[in-house]
Design a protein around this motif. Structure first.
Motif, mmCIF file in Angstrom:
data_model
loop_
_atom_site.group_PDB
_atom_site.id
_atom_site.type_symbol
_atom_site.label_atom_id
_atom_site.label_comp_id
_atom_site.label_asym_id
_atom_site.label_seq_id
_atom_site.Cartn_x
_atom_site.Cartn_y
_atom_site.Cartn_z
ATOM 1 N N VAL A 16 0.850 -1.183 0.000
ATOM 2 C CA VAL A 16 0.000 0.000 0.000
ATOM 3 C C VAL A 16 0.887 1.236 0.000
ATOM 4 O O VAL A 16 1.730 1.408 0.894
ATOM 5 C CB VAL A 16 -0.944 0.015 1.215
ATOM 6 N N TYR A 51 -6.315 3.622 7.466
ATOM 7 C CA TYR A 51 -5.885 2.270 7.073
ATOM 8 C C TYR A 51 -5.103 1.607 8.218
ATOM 9 O O TYR A 51 -4.055 1.003 7.988
ATOM 10 C CB TYR A 51 -4.994 2.337 5.844
ATOM 11 N N LEU A 54 -3.701 -2.448 8.250
ATOM 12 C CA LEU A 54 -2.834 -3.041 7.217
ATOM 13 C C LEU A 54 -1.967 -4.172 7.768
ATOM 14 O O LEU A 54 -1.735 -5.170 7.081
ATOM 15 C CB LEU A 54 -1.959 -1.965 6.577
ATOM 16 N N ALA A 61 3.752 -1.345 3.612
ATOM 17 C CA ALA A 61 3.277 0.036 3.482
ATOM 18 C C ALA A 61 4.450 0.954 3.183
ATOM 19 O O ALA A 61 5.509 0.851 3.809
ATOM 20 C CB ALA A 61 2.566 0.484 4.752
ATOM 21 N N TRP A 146 -1.591 -1.086 -4.112
ATOM 22 C CA TRP A 146 -2.779 -0.282 -3.822
ATOM 23 C C TRP A 146 -2.294 1.138 -3.545
ATOM 24 O O TRP A 146 -1.581 1.375 -2.570
ATOM 25 C CB TRP A 146 -3.510 -0.843 -2.613
ATOM 26 N N ASP A 147 -2.638 2.072 -4.408
ATOM 27 C CA ASP A 147 -2.211 3.458 -4.241
ATOM 28 C C ASP A 147 -3.337 4.219 -3.559
ATOM 29 O O ASP A 147 -4.392 4.466 -4.163
ATOM 30 C CB ASP A 147 -1.842 4.063 -5.592
ATOM 31 N N ALA A 148 -3.120 4.569 -2.297
ATOM 32 C CA ALA A 148 -4.166 5.134 -1.446
ATOM 33 C C ALA A 148 -4.116 6.656 -1.467
ATOM 34 O O ALA A 148 -3.072 7.258 -1.183
ATOM 35 C CB ALA A 148 -4.009 4.623 -0.016
ATOM 36 N N LEU A 252 -9.322 -4.479 -0.025
ATOM 37 C CA LEU A 252 -7.966 -5.024 -0.055
ATOM 38 C C LEU A 252 -7.976 -6.549 -0.015
ATOM 39 O O LEU A 252 -7.170 -7.202 -0.694
ATOM 40 C CB LEU A 252 -7.150 -4.453 1.099
#
Length: 263
Positions: A16, A51, A54, A61, A146-148, A252
């Protein structure tokens, strides 16, 4: 000197990335900024808190520490536009999303300074991102990115009206395997949502998403109205976040479960 990013290694194939949640302004930059800029209105606020699950998923991350006003990690280093015909801000921004100047008169960065910032701040983040994805792919046979992101719900400069709550981007299906965007969208209920709408995925999603090379990338642009106050001091609203988190967790998990068998 503060580190350029924080990285946590997980044991799952998921990474992430949070390139816009940083708030640090270096001492050499802050005195040059306007009052509007110092409020950091374009920050993707509180994403680490949102988040906070995670580690439970085993995700790695990568979190930027510096403000996007130092350098925008989700823009191409050559400043090429990601959305032709639509307004945007550059890799070294000069104004806020509300078109307010970032810099006091006479203190805007030169082209040489912009290039130096890309070398010093942009490249290390992307080097770590590429390294982490390569390590996940080596370990698991594939990697998931996953680009948050999050953004103010109303920004006339970039879109008309109010933004949907969940904005999933897969670069029109090019950054990940077929059907995954639709599967993710189907996991959301009770919130407005869209797939590949105004936000299809920025530089990170488009660059690192390579389904043929077994690296799959998705961007989520979440409306800040769903979990926080949208006016300074941009307070986190836990009573709202607690309703959003189950959907983030489900997204996710779906992302990981969907690719493991076919990667």
């Amino acid at each position: 000197m503060i580190e350029l990013y924080r990285f946590r290694q997980g044991n799952a194939p998921l990474l992430v990335s949070m390139p816009h949640t940083g708030t640090y302004l270096p001492e050499w930059l802050e005195p040059r900024l306007t009052r509007a800029a110092k409020a950091l209105p374009d920050t993707d606020w509180h994403l680490e808190q949102l988040y906070d699950f995670l580690d439970e998923l085993g995700a790695s991350a990568l979190v930027a520490t510096h403000s996007r006003y130092v350098v925008d990690l989700n823009r191409p280093p050559d400043n090429a536009t990601l959305y032709p015909g639509q307004d945007t801000t550059g890799v070294v921004p000069l104004d806020t999303f509300h078109q307010e100047p970032l810099y006091l008169a006479g203190f805007a960065p030169s082209e040489a300074e912009a290039r130096s910032r890309i070398e010093q701040y942009w490249k290390p983040y992307h080097a770590k991102l590429a390294e982490a994805l390569a390590a996940l792919k080596k370990q698991h046979g594939y990697a998931l990115l996953w680009d948050a992101h999050s953004i103010l719900s109303v920004l006339p400069r970039f879109f008309a009206g109010k933004l949907p709550d969940f904005n999933i981007g897969t670069a029109d299906g090019k950054s990940c395997g077929p059907g995954i965007g639709e599967a993710l969208l189907g996991k959301i209920s009770g919130y407005s949502k869209v797939l590949n709408g105004r936000f299809k995925g920025g530089y990170i999603t488009r660059t690192y998403g390579n389904p043929a090379g077994k690296v799959h990338a998705v961007q989520l642009e979440l409306s800040e109205a769903a979990y926080m106050e949208e006016q300074p001091p941009f307070r986190f609203r836990e009573h709202m976040a607690v309703k959003v988190r189950p959907y983030l967790r489900a997204l996710l998990k779906t992302f990981m479960q969907g690719f493991a068998p076919i990667a």
